[in-house]
Write an enzyme that holds these catalytic residues in place. Structure first.
Site, PDB file in Angstrom:
ATOM      1  N   GLU A  45       2.220  -1.849  -0.981  1.00 14.30           N
ATOM      2  CA  GLU A  45       1.753  -0.646  -0.298  1.00 14.30           C
ATOM      3  C   GLU A  45       2.957   0.263  -0.167  1.00 14.30           C
ATOM      4  O   GLU A  45       3.968  -0.115   0.431  1.00 14.30           O
ATOM      5  CB  GLU A  45       1.208  -0.993   1.091  1.00 14.30           C
ATOM      6  CG  GLU A  45      -0.250  -1.371   1.072  1.00 14.30           C
ATOM      7  CD  GLU A  45      -0.820  -1.567   2.460  1.00 14.30           C
ATOM      8  OE1 GLU A  45      -1.945  -2.035   2.548  1.00 14.30           O
ATOM      9  OE2 GLU A  45      -0.117  -1.274   3.442  1.00 14.30           O
ATOM     10  N   TYR A  79      -8.988  -3.742   4.291  1.00 16.07           N
ATOM     11  CA  TYR A  79      -7.782  -3.918   5.081  1.00 16.07           C
ATOM     12  C   TYR A  79      -8.226  -4.108   6.528  1.00 16.07           C
ATOM     13  O   TYR A  79      -8.678  -3.156   7.163  1.00 16.07           O
ATOM     14  CB  TYR A  79      -6.906  -2.672   4.924  1.00 16.07           C
ATOM     15  CG  TYR A  79      -5.532  -2.740   5.558  1.00 16.07           C
ATOM     16  CD1 TYR A  79      -5.284  -3.398   6.756  1.00 16.07           C
ATOM     17  CD2 TYR A  79      -4.456  -2.107   4.939  1.00 16.07           C
ATOM     18  CE1 TYR A  79      -4.029  -3.431   7.318  1.00 16.07           C
ATOM     19  CE2 TYR A  79      -3.185  -2.129   5.500  1.00 16.07           C
ATOM     20  CZ  TYR A  79      -2.989  -2.789   6.682  1.00 16.07           C
ATOM     21  OH  TYR A  79      -1.737  -2.803   7.252  1.00 16.07           O
ATOM     22  N   ASP A 137       1.077   4.953  13.533  1.00 11.22           N
ATOM     23  CA  ASP A 137       2.258   4.125  13.304  1.00 11.22           C
ATOM     24  C   ASP A 137       3.158   4.018  14.522  1.00 11.22           C
ATOM     25  O   ASP A 137       3.323   4.964  15.281  1.00 11.22           O
ATOM     26  CB  ASP A 137       3.063   4.677  12.124  1.00 11.22           C
ATOM     27  CG  ASP A 137       2.385   4.360  10.801  1.00 11.22           C
ATOM     28  OD1 ASP A 137       2.118   3.170  10.554  1.00 11.22           O
ATOM     29  OD2 ASP A 137       2.094   5.292  10.046  1.00 11.22           O
TER      30      ASP A 137
END
Lengths: 279, 410
Positions: A50, A176, A61
């Site tokens: 990734e 995911y 994040d």
């Protein structure tokens, strides 16, 4: 379609183990180090890469990946350069899948159609775009599928059974699973809860399920790999990289080995996670 | 672009105003904003919710706020205008609301909604601190836990509001990321929300963010325009000829504008912050100097570079220091229904001082941007032109910063 991703997950399944998915930020800490690191990841044991597309405002994040993106941007990383790095990687590696992961605005400004053509030509296999839920599928997901790029969807602890089919509908390559409600690099998920979630998702889809967010150590990776088809590690690799930078945040000779050493340990862990499959 | 039949029907079901708006959020948050949308639809249809809102607005906030004829400012600007020129200027006195700005109108609505949804923990982002103070206030009133994210730069330039929030029992978290202003505070609030999905309600302070926030916040703020309509009819026997308001995210402006959007003869001006001037690149004028992009859950005009990286905004006013704008404003801009202009730091500072001296009202630096353009526009308009400026907040919070800029020690 997305044959490199499918082939790689199938190959790992044949070996009776989960795939190791490694996340690094493109251009962190600088273009040349990042390209060298990208090329070193497969030999260290990374099955799927990734490649993070830096963005000024990465809302999902944590501090580690935020800082990585800002280091890259400060040193002039752009989406154009990120695609060029994938192209350079493909000159020597035609089998390791590369997935670009980031936020929508840089792609939107690049131009969706032009981006899909250029990404495909560069050798990108799939996209993870954090701020594009199924409700916005017309933006990039459907055009990406039409262009032959996998659009990899995030499923989360808040995605209930009612919503799961919508989330899985146009996803491709793999699913995911975000193991915690939170940001990258935050607290770790309970392996038992993750195993339950993976089982729940697999009841709805034939696609491989990779698990990420909060997986930091080889032991944690092994625990997740016991049930999941893939384990994603990102912030821990970024932390290892950052730990080797000098006072001006520049790369040192220790930078690449520090990351590849951790990748190798993680690769070893996913290979020993399922006793029955031991060689 | 063709003009629609009505400018007041948006957004569509998926939260779009034309191409703007939408729901660009991480999957973790998607179920939460769908829940919020449903809870808001239910509340809107519930007379008990409306009664609670009406009572709170009247007895706690102190509404209606006056519509005040600014006689001395009007006379002052007429003195320098040509024969027969010099618009009649009214202030919509939102600075008289409890907590000192329009922000409380929206916060009351969202906090009552959070209570209906059973969410005990409230988070908010704030720039100037006005939204943070309003949120801390209502959380104190209803006994809810309150966490306010504020850019570290704003914490230092809006010290009085930081202290107010703490007095009210809120936790203020200084955000060190990026330019340490409103954009970074919003990123951090979103990170909190994605982490605390079960007990937390995100109280957004402006007409931006993912659907349903832009429409919901607009609805709560529209009381400004509805009151203005009734008050102007009562005082002048007709509607105003023009409306003018400052814009950061754009909630005070949208609240004033929205009830007038389908009155085509009412001219509308939104005033963005031009900072050191548009050519300097150091400004916060997203419509004037930006282009459409995606940030914080919606597509709207944003300041950014050619790689799609969001630019740092600059404004003297912490409340306008944001590189985006609410998506409905982007749509009103593109359709041409509203006109968007800008005022520099220097112009706002001059208006701040002029209005203080002429009217005995110290405006916040945010509406001082709108007042700066009133100073430009009013002398070009006829005497019978009725102009309403939204005095969206009071300037007490800006006193230390302005004193510092003017070289006065306090």
């Amino acid at each position: 379609m997305s044959s490199r991703l499918t082939q790689r997950f199938e190959a790992c399944a044949r070996e009776g183990r989960a795939a190791l998915v490694t996340f690094v930020t493109a251009g962190d800490p600088d273009h040349d180090t990042s390209l060298a690191l990208l090329k070193a990841l497969p030999a260290a044991g990374s099955d799927v890469i990734e490649f993070g597309v830096p963005f000024t405002d990465p809302m999902a994040d944590g501090p580690a990946i935020q800082a990585a993106g800002l280091r890259a941007l400060k040193n002039g990383q752009t989406l154009v350069k990120t695609l060029a790095m994938v192209r350079a990687f493909r000159e020597t590696d035609t089998t390791t899948p590369v997935v670009l992961m980031g936020y929508y605005n840089p792609v939107y400004i690049y131009g969706v159609e032009r981006f899909l053509v250029d990404a495909k030509a560069a050798g990108v296999d799939g996209l993870v775009v954090v701020d594009l839920p199924p409700e916005e599928d017309n933006e990039l997901c459907l055009p990406a599928l039409a262009a032959g790029l996998a659009f990899i969807r995030l499923a989360t602890p808040t995605t209930d059974d009612k919503r799961l089919p919508a989330v899985l509908k146009n996803t491709a390559g793999f699913v995911y699973y975000v193991s915690i409600a939170g940001i990258t690099g935050a607290g770790s998920a309970d392996a038992g809860a993750v195993a339950q979630a993976v089982t729940r998702i697999k009841a709805h889809t034939p696609l491989p399920v990779a698990v990420g967010f909060g997986v930091k150590t080889p032991a944690q990776a092994a625990a997740i790999a016991a049930n999941a088809d893939g384990v994603v590690v990102g912030s821990a690799l970024i932390d290892a990289l950052r730990g080797t930078l000098d006072a001006e945040e520049k790369a040192t000779p220790a930078t690449i080995p520090a990351v590849t050493r951790l990748v190798s340990a993680l690769a070893e862990a996913v290979r020993t996670a399922r006793p029955a499959a031991a060689e | 672009m063709n003009a629609p039949n009505s400018f007041r029907t948006g957004p569509d079901e998926s939260g779009h105003f034309g191409m703007f708006g939408g729901r660009f959020v991480a999957e973790t948050l998607m179920p939460l904003i769908l829940d919020l949308e449903k809870a808001y639809q239910d509340a809107k249809a519930d007379p008990a919710y409306k009664a609670e809102m009406d009572a709170g607005l009247k007895h706690y906030v102190g509404r209606p706020s006056p519509l005040y004829f600014a006689e001395r400012l009007t006379e002052h600007l007429r003195a320098g205008a040509g024969e027969g020129l010099g618009a009649k200027i009214y202030f919509k006195r939102e600075e008289l609301n409890h907590t000192g700005s329009h922000k409380v109108n929206n916060v009351l609505g969202q906090i009552l909604l959070a209570r209906r949804m059973g969410k005990p923990r409230i988070i908010a982002e704030t720039g100037a601190g006005q939204h943070g103070v309003a949120t801390a206030t209502l959380c104190a009133r209803y006994g809810l836990k309150c966490v306010v994210y504020m850019g570290a730069l704003d914490v230092s330039r809006q010290a009085p509001n930081v202290f107010r929030m703490k007095m009210l029992g809120a936790e203020v978290v200084p955000v060190q990321a990026g330019a340490k202003t409103l954009k970074d505070a919003m990123n951090e609030a979103l990170r909190d929300w994605v982490t605390n999905v079960h007990d937390t309600f995100y109280c957004i302070g402006t007409v931006a963010g993912p659907h349903p926030y832009p429409a919901m916040v607009r609805d709560f703020q529209s009381i400004i325009g509805h009151e203005t309509r009734a008050q102007m009819l009562e005082q002048e026997g007709r509607l105003p000829d023009s409306l003018i308001a400052c814009i950061g995210g754009g909630s005070n402006a949208m609240g004033l504008f929205h009830p007038f959007l389908d009155d085509p003869h009412v001219k509308i001006w939104g005033v963005e912050a031009a900072g050191h001037g548009i050519p300097s690149g150091q400004h916060a004028a997203s419509l004037t100097g930006g282009r459409p992009g995606v940030l914080h859950g919606n597509r709207t005009y944003l300041l950014m570079d050619d790689d799609g990286q969001i630019a740092e905004a600059h404004s003297i006013s912490a409340g306008l220091d944001y590189p985006g704008i609410g998506p409905e404003h982007s749509w009103l801009h593109d359709t041409g229904r509203a006109n968007y202009i800008s005022a520099t730091d220097e112009e706002a500072l001059a208006a701040f001082q002029l209005v203080s001296r002429l009217e005995g009202i110290i405006p916040a630096l945010e509406p001082a941007h709108a007042l700066a353009k009133v100073i430009d526009l009013a002398p070009t308009l006829p005497k019978d032109h009725l102009m309403v400026v939204n005095l969206s907040g009071r300037g007490d919070k800006d006193i230390p910063q302005v004193a510092d800029i003017l070289g006065t020690r306090i």
